[in-house]
Design a protein around this motif. Structure first.
Motif: not given
Length: 264
Positions: A85-88, A179-181, A185-188, A235-245
């Motif tokens: 819970v704290p991790k998330r 962040m999640s593993e 990894h994707a960031v690094l 990790s975060s299903p709502d990622f990019l929601e509302g973002a307009s690219f």
């Protein structure tokens, strides 16, 4: 002989450990289901104590299994409340606080690709953006259709994309422990301008970017963006929601970024 037996014993111990870790990981990923299952096992064995033994020693064995189920249930609940819970919560806060940075990395590849789609797509002309070779061929087609495409404007844009990728990654790198593993990894592993597989410009004789090199850079940015996109979606299903690219091309056409460029 003894050495061979010891080696086999160590291999079996290692295999048992790996399986135990895998089971524990699955349990922690689905604590509610695991808790319900363990509780049902424990309660069922509690009830079974009131029935006559079918197999000699059955009651004793059921007590052992019941106690083990209770212990595992306590461990799952403890691990969930104290660790998961704290991790998330930390992960959600990090994603929220640095959402624009993560969206930048997720969007750089598709943004760099959009002009390819605009200039190449036509009757009988298309390419698979997931194939680096086809992307390189597309760059050659663009260069033949519109020699000015890979001019100073495109050269400046690609330099900007490389700088944006590097600076954004440098900002996020110290935060990967929150962040999640997969996201970490994707960031690094996102392409930048200082690693061995660095994003480096290659110029033609007139000082503009080489078309094939441009395709390579776009392909590299796409790979990084897809990795970020997939990890964040998990990790975060709502990622990019509302973002307009979207990208506004030289002729004023606004082209939105499409999801198929990021996942399939």
């Amino acid at each position: 002989m003894n050495g061979s037996r010891l080696s086999r014993s160590l291999d079996k111990t290692k295999l048992l450990y790996e399986k135990s870790v895998a089971v524990a990981s699955r349990i922690l990923r689905h604590p509610l289901q695991a808790s319900v299952a363990l509780l049902l096992i424990a309660v069922s064995l509690e009830v079974a104590q009131y029935w006559p033994e079918v197999v000699p020693g059955g009651h004793v064995l059921s007590i052992v299994i019941r106690n083990l189920a209770y212990a595992l249930l306590a461990a799952v609940v403890f691990g969930w409340l104290v660790v998961e819970v704290p991790k998330r919560t930390r992960e959600r806060r990090t994603y929220s606080d640095y959402e624009i940075h993560l969206q930048t990395l997720a969007g750089l590849g598709p943004i760099a690709l959009v002009p390819y789609r605009h200039y190449v797509r036509g009757p009988g002309v298309d390419f698979d953006s997931w194939d680096a070779n086809e992307l390189a061929e597309a760059a050659k087609v663009i260069a033949s259709q519109d020699p000015a495409f890979f001019g100073p404007e495109r050269t400046g844009l690609m330099s900007h994309y490389i700088l944006a990728a590097t600076k954004t990654q440098q900002t996020l790198a110290p935060l990967v422990s929150f962040m999640s593993e997969d996201v970490a990894h994707a960031v690094l592993s996102f392409p930048n301008d200082w690693r061995l597989d660095a994003l480096q410009m290659a110029y033609t004789d007139n000082g503009t970017i080489d078309p094939v090199r441009d395709a390579h850079l776009v392909s590299s940015l796409l790979a990084g963006s897809r990795s970020i996109y997939a990890a964040m979606k998990a990790s975060s299903p709502d990622f990019l929601e509302g973002a307009s690219f979207s990208v506004v091309l030289r002729d004023g056409t606004e082209v939105p970024i499409t999801d198929p460029e990021l996942s399939r």
